[in-house]
Design a protein around this motif. Structure first.
Motif, PDB file in Angstrom:
ATOM      1  N   GLY A   1      -0.687   5.393   1.549  1.00 33.85           N
ATOM      2  CA  GLY A   1      -0.993   4.285   1.226  1.00 33.85           C
ATOM      3  C   GLY A   1      -1.571   3.444   2.292  1.00 33.85           C
ATOM      4  O   GLY A   1      -2.720   2.598   2.143  1.00 33.85           O
ATOM      5  N   SER A   2      -1.136   3.726   3.312  1.00 38.83           N
ATOM      6  CA  SER A   2      -1.303   2.855   4.636  1.00 38.83           C
ATOM      7  C   SER A   2      -2.909   3.214   5.057  1.00 38.83           C
ATOM      8  O   SER A   2      -3.601   2.378   5.735  1.00 38.83           O
ATOM      9  N   LYS A   3      -3.361   4.443   4.596  1.00 38.90           N
ATOM     10  CA  LYS A   3      -4.658   4.878   5.560  1.00 38.90           C
ATOM     11  C   LYS A   3      -5.584   4.183   4.567  1.00 38.90           C
ATOM     12  O   LYS A   3      -6.908   4.180   4.946  1.00 38.90           O
ATOM     13  N   THR A   4      -5.351   3.389   3.416  1.00 36.13           N
ATOM     14  CA  THR A   4      -6.386   2.826   2.594  1.00 36.13           C
ATOM     15  C   THR A   4      -7.020   1.624   3.410  1.00 36.13           C
ATOM     16  O   THR A   4      -8.011   0.998   3.219  1.00 36.13           O
ATOM     17  N   LEU A   5      -6.100   0.967   4.543  1.00 43.87           N
ATOM     18  CA  LEU A   5      -6.627   0.017   5.206  1.00 43.87           C
ATOM     19  C   LEU A   5      -7.734   0.507   6.007  1.00 43.87           C
ATOM     20  O   LEU A   5      -8.681  -0.179   5.923  1.00 43.87           O
TER      21      LEU A   5
ATOM     22  N   MET B   1       1.603   3.464  10.488  1.00 41.99           N
ATOM     23  CA  MET B   1       0.240   2.789   9.987  1.00 41.99           C
ATOM     24  C   MET B   1      -0.904   3.140  10.996  1.00 41.99           C
ATOM     25  O   MET B   1      -1.897   3.653  10.486  1.00 41.99           O
ATOM     26  N   LEU B   2      -0.640   3.284  12.285  1.00 46.85           N
ATOM     27  CA  LEU B   2      -1.818   3.458  13.306  1.00 46.85           C
ATOM     28  C   LEU B   2      -2.430   4.969  12.904  1.00 46.85           C
ATOM     29  O   LEU B   2      -3.488   5.329  12.773  1.00 46.85           O
ATOM     30  N   ASN B   3      -1.373   5.746  12.734  1.00 46.99           N
ATOM     31  CA  ASN B   3      -1.625   7.218  12.628  1.00 46.99           C
ATOM     32  C   ASN B   3      -2.318   7.380  11.340  1.00 46.99           C
ATOM     33  O   ASN B   3      -3.358   8.046  11.214  1.00 46.99           O
ATOM     34  N   ALA B   4      -2.056   6.657  10.246  1.00 49.48           N
ATOM     35  CA  ALA B   4      -2.471   6.875   8.970  1.00 49.48           C
ATOM     36  C   ALA B   4      -4.031   6.166   9.035  1.00 49.48           C
ATOM     37  O   ALA B   4      -4.897   6.773   8.118  1.00 49.48           O
ATOM     38  N   ILE B   5      -4.104   5.076   9.673  1.00 48.21           N
ATOM     39  CA  ILE B   5      -5.497   4.709   9.909  1.00 48.21           C
ATOM     40  C   ILE B   5      -6.489   5.345  10.464  1.00 48.21           C
ATOM     41  O   ILE B   5      -7.662   5.657   9.770  1.00 48.21           O
TER      42      ILE B   5
ATOM     43  N   ARG C   1       0.834  -1.398  -0.039  1.00 44.98           N
ATOM     44  CA  ARG C   1       0.140  -0.167  -0.121  1.00 44.98           C
ATOM     45  C   ARG C   1       0.863   1.184  -0.086  1.00 44.98           C
ATOM     46  O   ARG C   1       0.883   2.040  -1.066  1.00 44.98           O
ATOM     47  N   PRO C   2       1.628   1.275   0.992  1.00 47.50           N
ATOM     48  CA  PRO C   2       2.481   2.539   0.967  1.00 47.50           C
ATOM     49  C   PRO C   2       3.624   2.759  -0.135  1.00 47.50           C
ATOM     50  O   PRO C   2       3.634   3.887  -0.696  1.00 47.50           O
ATOM     51  N   ALA C   3       4.074   1.794  -0.525  1.00 48.44           N
ATOM     52  CA  ALA C   3       5.082   1.752  -1.559  1.00 48.44           C
ATOM     53  C   ALA C   3       4.624   2.074  -2.762  1.00 48.44           C
ATOM     54  O   ALA C   3       5.029   2.771  -3.682  1.00 48.44           O
ATOM     55  N   GLY C   4       3.381   1.631  -3.051  1.00 54.97           N
ATOM     56  CA  GLY C   4       2.542   1.775  -4.479  1.00 54.97           C
ATOM     57  C   GLY C   4       2.008   3.357  -4.558  1.00 54.97           C
ATOM     58  O   GLY C   4       2.417   3.845  -5.459  1.00 54.97           O
ATOM     59  N   VAL C   5       1.636   3.998  -3.451  1.00 54.16           N
ATOM     60  CA  VAL C   5       1.422   5.394  -3.389  1.00 54.16           C
ATOM     61  C   VAL C   5       2.410   6.191  -3.572  1.00 54.16           C
ATOM     62  O   VAL C   5       2.517   7.040  -4.553  1.00 54.16           O
ATOM     63  N   ALA C   6       3.675   5.870  -2.933  1.00 52.06           N
ATOM     64  CA  ALA C   6       4.793   6.619  -2.996  1.00 52.06           C
ATOM     65  C   ALA C   6       5.570   6.543  -4.413  1.00 52.06           C
ATOM     66  O   ALA C   6       5.778   7.777  -4.740  1.00 52.06           O
ATOM     67  N   ILE C   7       5.687   5.566  -4.978  1.00 49.47           N
ATOM     68  CA  ILE C   7       6.219   5.388  -6.031  1.00 49.47           C
ATOM     69  C   ILE C   7       5.262   5.864  -7.193  1.00 49.47           C
ATOM     70  O   ILE C   7       5.806   6.595  -8.328  1.00 49.47           O
ATOM     71  N   SER C   8       4.088   5.869  -7.187  1.00 48.96           N
ATOM     72  CA  SER C   8       3.149   6.406  -8.023  1.00 48.96           C
ATOM     73  C   SER C   8       3.422   8.080  -8.001  1.00 48.96           C
ATOM     74  O   SER C   8       3.546   8.771  -9.020  1.00 48.96           O
ATOM     75  N   LYS C   9       3.471   8.694  -6.699  1.00 45.62           N
ATOM     76  CA  LYS C   9       3.568  10.091  -6.657  1.00 45.62           C
ATOM     77  C   LYS C   9       5.167  10.402  -7.351  1.00 45.62           C
ATOM     78  O   LYS C   9       5.243  11.623  -7.685  1.00 45.62           O
TER      79      LYS C   9
END
Ligand SMILES: [Zn+2]
Length: 325
Positions: free
Chosen positions: A207-211, A236-240, A107-115
């Protein structure tokens, strides 16, 4: 597409959406803030079964920059037997191990690399071994971007074998993980390499917040009463929490007052639990983490202080568990 910008978590100074992750004024971390376009429950219904179904709530402006390996929308499994044993009628487990590279890091890797692609960066990387290295390398391969994995020179190569099989390059650093991190940060900033968990971190955590989005949708847009989040760095907790708050902002969820957010750490590396038990807002690092839960063995959790704030905000607790459990 929703407009977005960056805002300092500490002093609230705002910045344009750019290749930047630390506040100039106070060195606080920068978070992505949005002016969301209107969405409703039906917006997402017939979309792809990946976390990119929530495109309007993510920081990518142009869909052509999305680098997807079909991660996300993982099962929310009802744990009947365990629930019965614990006296819980509605216990669910989010199984993120079925992601393409076997962890939530897709999740986070995908959003970071897209950006990173949207920013026009030519290469990416991360300071890590294990799950994050694999997720970063797999997305870089998909995007056809060179990928650099920074790690200490004395690691077992088996740990990064999966990442190397996706074509990533191993940058061996003479020193500890902390030193590998520091060198990755320096090279990333100087050479314009998007280091997903360092200089792309503001987008990475998006990406992590998509959880949170998935859990809410899988519960038919209801707020869970209690969430237990395994916690390493605390990002991750903060992003959720951010994810649930954004769903409230766009009126997909009503009220978060019934939601309790809890933090779980392994005995042997539980600095946030220790601070919580002492009712302190200072997280004292664990020098030598010892646990079988290697992904949670982060002795000095970068977002630990923010986790403690979140636990207060959402009436939660922090508990540790032993390796046997
Ligand atoms: Zn600031």
């Amino acid at each position: 597409m929703s407009e977005n910008h960056l805002q300092c978590r500490e002093c609230k100074k705002e910045y344009e959406s750019t290749f930047k992750y630390i506040c100039d004024e106070c060195f606080g971390p920068l978070d992505v803030k949005y002016d969301f376009t209107p969405v409703n429950k039906n917006t997402f219904t017939d979309r792809e079964k990946t976390y990119w179904r929530y495109f309007e709530l993510l920081p990518i402006q142009d869909k052509k920059n999305i680098v997807s390996i079909e991660a996300g929308l993982t099962p929310l499994v009802k744990a009947e037997k365990l629930g019965k044993k614990l006296g819980l009628n509605n216990l669910y487990i989010k199984n993120d191990s079925v992601n393409p590279t076997f962890s939530f890091k897709d999740r986070p890797a995908g959003v970071a690399i897209s950006k990173a692609k949207e920013f026009g960066l030519k290469s990416v990387g991360c300071a890590s071994t294990g799950n994050l290295a694999s997720a970063t390398a797999a997305h870089a391969a998909k995007a056809d971007m060179p990928c650099y994995i920074f790690a200490p020179s004395d690691i077992e190569t088996a740990k990064i074998a999966q990442a190397l099989s996706y074509g990533a390059e191993y940058i061996s650093v003479d020193g500890t993980y902390d030193e590998a991190n520091r060198i990755a940060a320096q090279i990333g900033d100087r050479k314009g390499v998007g280091i997903v968990n360092i200089n792309m971190r503001s987008y990475y955590v998006e990406g992590s917040k998509t959880l949170a989005y998935e859990v809410a949708e899988q519960l038919d847009w209801n707020v869970p009463n209690h969430l237990i989040v395994p916690t390493g760095s605390g990002a991750m907790l903060n992003a959720i929490c951010k994810g649930f708050e954004e769903l409230q902002t766009v009126s997909l969820l009503d009220d978060l007052s019934s939601m309790h957010m809890h933090c779980a750490q392994p005995h042997g590396c539980a600095p946030i639990v220790d601070a919580f038990d002492k009712n302190s807002d200072k997280v004292i690092p664990v020098e030598r983490p010892e646990t079988v839960a290697k992904s949670l063995a982060i002795g000095d959790p970068g977002d630990g202080r923010y986790v403690l704030k979140r636990l207060k905000q959402y009436n939660g607790i922090a508990k540790e568990t032993n390796d046997k459990e």
